[in-house]
Design a protein around this motif. Structure first.
Motif, short mmCIF file in Angstrom:
data_model
loop_
_atom_site.label_atom_id
_atom_site.label_comp_id
_atom_site.label_asym_id
_atom_site.label_seq_id
_atom_site.Cartn_x
_atom_site.Cartn_y
_atom_site.Cartn_z
N GLU A 144 34.46 1.61 31.22
CA GLU A 144 34.26 0.15 32.29
C GLU A 144 34.60 -1.30 31.49
N LYS A 146 41.43 3.08 35.16
CA LYS A 146 39.66 4.55 35.04
C LYS A 146 40.44 4.58 33.47
N ASN A 147 39.57 3.76 32.92
CA ASN A 147 39.27 4.15 31.16
C ASN A 147 39.47 5.13 30.38
N HIS A 148 38.10 6.05 31.32
CA HIS A 148 38.12 8.04 30.90
C HIS A 148 39.90 8.71 31.26
N ASN A 198 43.64 5.30 31.99
CA ASN A 198 45.01 5.25 32.77
C ASN A 198 44.41 3.77 32.99
#
Length: 231
Positions: free
Chosen positions: A95, A110-112, A115
């Motif tokens: 994050e 959202k990095n995971h 995005n």
């Protein structure tokens, strides 16, 4: 007369150099295939009503992974590029903190999920224009990649006239229904004709047997009667 040709024979690569060239070409192709890609979706524009809240989508992908991936959003305001937000992603799944440079902007990525989308609150006509989602991955020797999204701000959404669509859909549906009806009628007609043909064959066989009986042909009932003897 013998003609002599003077020229320079083109240089030929020895097998080792040919192999090296082939390997280089393959590696170059793999390099381009694994390059970072920024995407704003299949529809790179949005028409929104003045005063509403909209999301500007953007995702990234890379087959070789990321390391200190730098990204930002930029807004093209009358030919001048203005930063909207920016940050650096150390690695996947971490994050991050995002610096915001424009009012009514919120980072919702959202990095995971790879995005890096943003949200624009209470948009105005001044917010309409081209937004660029930019990325640079040091693993690719700092190559630049970007995708452009257009925001169109209107007073009210236009009502789409669906008359033509309805007409086309009705015509296509009618054509399909007619074709299905025609095929059913055709199959029924062939079925009836086959039954009539079978019946006609039966009639012909029966009629042939009756004719043989009446004419006293061999195999008929007339043969069963004995010939009267003369006294």
């Amino acid at each position: 007369m013998e003609v002599l040709w003077f020229g320079v024979e083109p240089a030929r690569l020895d097998p080792p150099y040919t192999a090296i060239g082939l390997i280089f070409s393959v590696l170059l192709g793999v390099w381009y295939a694994e390059a970072l890609e920024m995407s704003v979706g299949k529809i790179p524009f949005l028409e929104a009503v003045n005063g509403s809240t909209v999301m500007l989508p953007c995702t990234y992908s890379s087959c070789i992974g990321i390391e200190n991936l730098y990204f930002n959003w930029q807004f093209n305001q009358n030919g001048t590029m203005q930063r909207v937000c920016e940050s650096t992603i150390p690695t996947e799944g971490v994050e991050i903190e995002v610096a915001i440079f424009r009012e009514r902007v919120e980072f919702v990525g959202k990095n995971h999920l790879n995005n890096i989308s943003i949200l624009l609150w209470n948009i105005t006509f001044d917010d309409g224009g081209l937004y660029t989602c930019f990325g640079r991955n040091p693993k690719e020797k700092d190559k630049n990649h970007s995708a452009i999204f257009e925001l169109i701000v209107v007073d009210e959404l236009r009502v789409v006239d669906k008359t033509l669509t309805i007409i086309i859909a009705s015509a296509v549906g009618g054509a399909i229904a007619f074709l299905m009806g025609f095929m059913l009628l055709k199959n029924f007609t062939l079925f009836v004709l086959s039954k009539l043909e079978e019946k006609n064959k039966e009639c012909l066989v029966t009629s042939s047997g009756i004719d043989n009986t009446e004419n006293g042909l061999s195999g008929s009932k007339a043969d069963s009667k004995a010939t009267p003897k003369k006294k």
